[in-house]
Design a protein around this motif. Structure first.
Motif, PDB file in Angstrom:
ATOM      1  N   LYS A 190      66.907  -6.105  13.489  1.00 53.41           N
ATOM      2  CA  LYS A 190      66.086  -6.857  12.544  1.00 53.41           C
ATOM      3  C   LYS A 190      66.540  -6.456  11.141  1.00 53.41           C
ATOM      4  O   LYS A 190      66.459  -5.282  10.763  1.00 53.41           O
ATOM      5  N   ILE A 191      67.023  -7.430  10.367  1.00 54.36           N
ATOM      6  CA  ILE A 191      67.702  -7.149   9.108  1.00 54.36           C
ATOM      7  C   ILE A 191      67.072  -7.942   7.972  1.00 54.36           C
ATOM      8  O   ILE A 191      66.850  -9.152   8.087  1.00 54.36           O
ATOM      9  N   LEU A 192      66.802  -7.246   6.866  1.00 51.58           N
ATOM     10  CA  LEU A 192      66.360  -7.890   5.632  1.00 51.58           C
ATOM     11  C   LEU A 192      67.556  -8.040   4.709  1.00 51.58           C
ATOM     12  O   LEU A 192      68.274  -7.071   4.458  1.00 51.58           O
ATOM     13  N   ILE A 193      67.781  -9.260   4.200  1.00 48.80           N
ATOM     14  CA  ILE A 193      68.903  -9.525   3.302  1.00 48.80           C
ATOM     15  C   ILE A 193      68.376 -10.099   1.990  1.00 48.80           C
ATOM     16  O   ILE A 193      67.581 -11.042   1.987  1.00 48.80           O
ATOM     17  N   THR A 194      68.833  -9.547   0.868  1.00 47.90           N
ATOM     18  CA  THR A 194      68.591 -10.171  -0.428  1.00 47.90           C
ATOM     19  C   THR A 194      69.895 -10.829  -0.878  1.00 47.90           C
ATOM     20  O   THR A 194      70.988 -10.380  -0.521  1.00 47.90           O
ATOM     21  N   GLY A 195      69.782 -11.915  -1.638  1.00 46.80           N
ATOM     22  CA  GLY A 195      70.985 -12.650  -2.024  1.00 46.80           C
ATOM     23  C   GLY A 195      71.583 -13.426  -0.874  1.00 46.80           C
ATOM     24  O   GLY A 195      72.780 -13.718  -0.861  1.00 46.80           O
ATOM     25  N   ALA A 196      70.747 -13.805   0.084  1.00 44.97           N
ATOM     26  CA  ALA A 196      71.240 -14.469   1.301  1.00 44.97           C
ATOM     27  C   ALA A 196      71.769 -15.873   1.049  1.00 44.97           C
ATOM     28  O   ALA A 196      72.493 -16.426   1.879  1.00 44.97           O
ATOM     29  N   SER A 197      71.412 -16.485  -0.063  1.00 46.18           N
ATOM     30  CA  SER A 197      71.905 -17.828  -0.348  1.00 46.18           C
ATOM     31  C   SER A 197      73.140 -17.798  -1.253  1.00 46.18           C
ATOM     32  O   SER A 197      73.649 -18.845  -1.644  1.00 46.18           O
ATOM     33  N   GLY A 198      73.639 -16.610  -1.581  1.00 47.95           N
ATOM     34  CA  GLY A 198      74.835 -16.487  -2.402  1.00 47.95           C
ATOM     35  C   GLY A 198      76.111 -16.618  -1.592  1.00 47.95           C
ATOM     36  O   GLY A 198      76.080 -16.827  -0.373  1.00 47.95           O
ATOM     37  N   GLN A 230      67.952 -10.714  14.114  1.00 49.56           N
ATOM     38  CA  GLN A 230      66.808 -11.369  13.471  1.00 49.56           C
ATOM     39  C   GLN A 230      66.924 -11.154  11.960  1.00 49.56           C
ATOM     40  O   GLN A 230      66.989 -10.016  11.509  1.00 49.56           O
ATOM     41  N   ILE A 231      66.934 -12.240  11.212  1.00 47.44           N
ATOM     42  CA  ILE A 231      67.182 -12.153   9.774  1.00 47.44           C
ATOM     43  C   ILE A 231      65.953 -12.594   8.983  1.00 47.44           C
ATOM     44  O   ILE A 231      65.377 -13.661   9.232  1.00 47.44           O
ATOM     45  N   THR A 232      65.571 -11.755   8.020  1.00 52.35           N
ATOM     46  CA  THR A 232      64.592 -12.119   7.012  1.00 52.35           C
ATOM     47  C   THR A 232      65.304 -12.117   5.670  1.00 52.35           C
ATOM     48  O   THR A 232      66.051 -11.179   5.359  1.00 52.35           O
ATOM     49  N   ALA A 233      65.115 -13.172   4.890  1.00 50.64           N
ATOM     50  CA  ALA A 233      65.794 -13.286   3.595  1.00 50.64           C
ATOM     51  C   ALA A 233      64.762 -13.268   2.475  1.00 50.64           C
ATOM     52  O   ALA A 233      63.765 -13.992   2.533  1.00 50.64           O
TER      53      ALA A 233
END
Length: 299
Positions: A2-10, A26-29
């Motif tokens: 389970k991974i949190l990503i910031t800047g996922a739309s870059g 599993q991705i949370t952005a």
């Protein structure tokens, strides 16, 4: 995972999210624009638009922090410099605090940085141990890294991504470089002897995943290919791949007039090599510039 990503739309984040989803993670952005992010990333990604209501990051196995205001899009006015800093420092500090507040924190925090950490290093060979020149890019990146390292503990390792120019057909710095060459107006900047550390987008994604899964790795990593190119060599090869000339040298004085202080981004450079990735056993898919450019610019 389970991974949190910031800047996922870059540029990097979008491709990384797609790759990790294909591997059933599993991705949370975290995003300021949920509607746009939903269109780009698809329904499989859970979206957060704030961390203000979070008290910890319990339940996440990893956090990948790629967010930040683009550094070369505008002149470095006092306000723009502050915006560049705030967009990186504030979020990174929030993430580190939430990781520290977690009873069962993520096992790894992978956080962005840039080869600009070193400042303009001229012709010197730059490994991760190189002493930095204390220019604005060092001030930006060193504080950014220090805030990320606040998350380090026995339970959480921290990896720092000192990234060069990412070569991708989807956009980024290369798309801006290509435009004048396609119009037969391309050429080196200044004397062309400054180094341009680069990395193919595939190696960027693969190296991040390498750091994600190698449980003993932490600290800074130069996210660059093993063979950095001088600006003149980069221009020559780019022109050759595009079947265009490369003779319109841009004088340093013109670059400085157009870009102001941020001209150092193209007139300076670092002969950076990925020493710690190599030592850890990462195998680059694209070691040389010409095949990398051919791949990202093919029809």
């Amino acid at each position: 995972m389970k991974i949190l990503i910031t800047g996922a739309s870059g540029l990097i984040g979008q491709r990384l999210t797609e790759t990790l989803l294909s591997q059933f993670h599993q991705i949370t952005a975290l995003t300021r624009t949920p509607e746009r992010a939903a269109k780009l990333l698809g329904p499989q990604v859970q979206l957060w638009n704030t961390l203000a209501d979070k008290t910890s990051l319990d339940g996440f196995d990893a956090v990948i922090n790629l967010a930040g205001e683009p550094i070369a899009d505008k002149r470095w006015t006092k306000d723009q410099k502050q915006k560049l800093c705030d967009s990186r420092w504030q979020l990174t500090a929030q993430l580190a605090a939430l990781i520290k507040a977690s009873a069962n924190p993520p096992s790894v925090f992978i956080s962005g940085s840039a080869v600009g950490y070193y400042g303009d290093q001229g012709q010197a060979l730059v490994t991760e141990d190189r002493l930095a020149k204390k220019e604005f890019t060092w001030q930006l990146c060193s504080r950014w890294e220090a805030l990320a390292l606040e998350a380090k503990s026995e339970k959480t390792r921290v990896c720092l991504l000192r990234t060069g120019v990412v070569l991708s057909r989807q956009g980024g710095a290369l798309s801006k470089m290509v435009m004048p060459f396609r119009a037969c107006l391309g050429g080196p900047f200044g004397d062309g002897q400054q180094y341009m550390p680069w990395i193919h987008i595939d190696d960027m994604l693969n190296a991040i995943q390498f750091l994600l899964h190698q449980n003993t790795l932490n600290g800074p990593f130069n996210m660059v290919a093993p063979n950095p190119a001088r600006n003149e060599q980069f221009s020559t090869l780019l022109a050759k791949v595009l079947h265009r000339p490369s003779f319109m040298r841009v004088p340093a004085t013109m670059v400085q007039w157009l870009m102001g202080e941020s001209a150092i981004l193209v007139l300076g450079g670092q002969q950076a090599i990925p020493q710690r990735l190599i030592d850890a056993g990462y195998k680059f898919r694209y070691n040389e510039l010409k095949p990398a450019l051919e791949d990202v610019l093919k029809n």
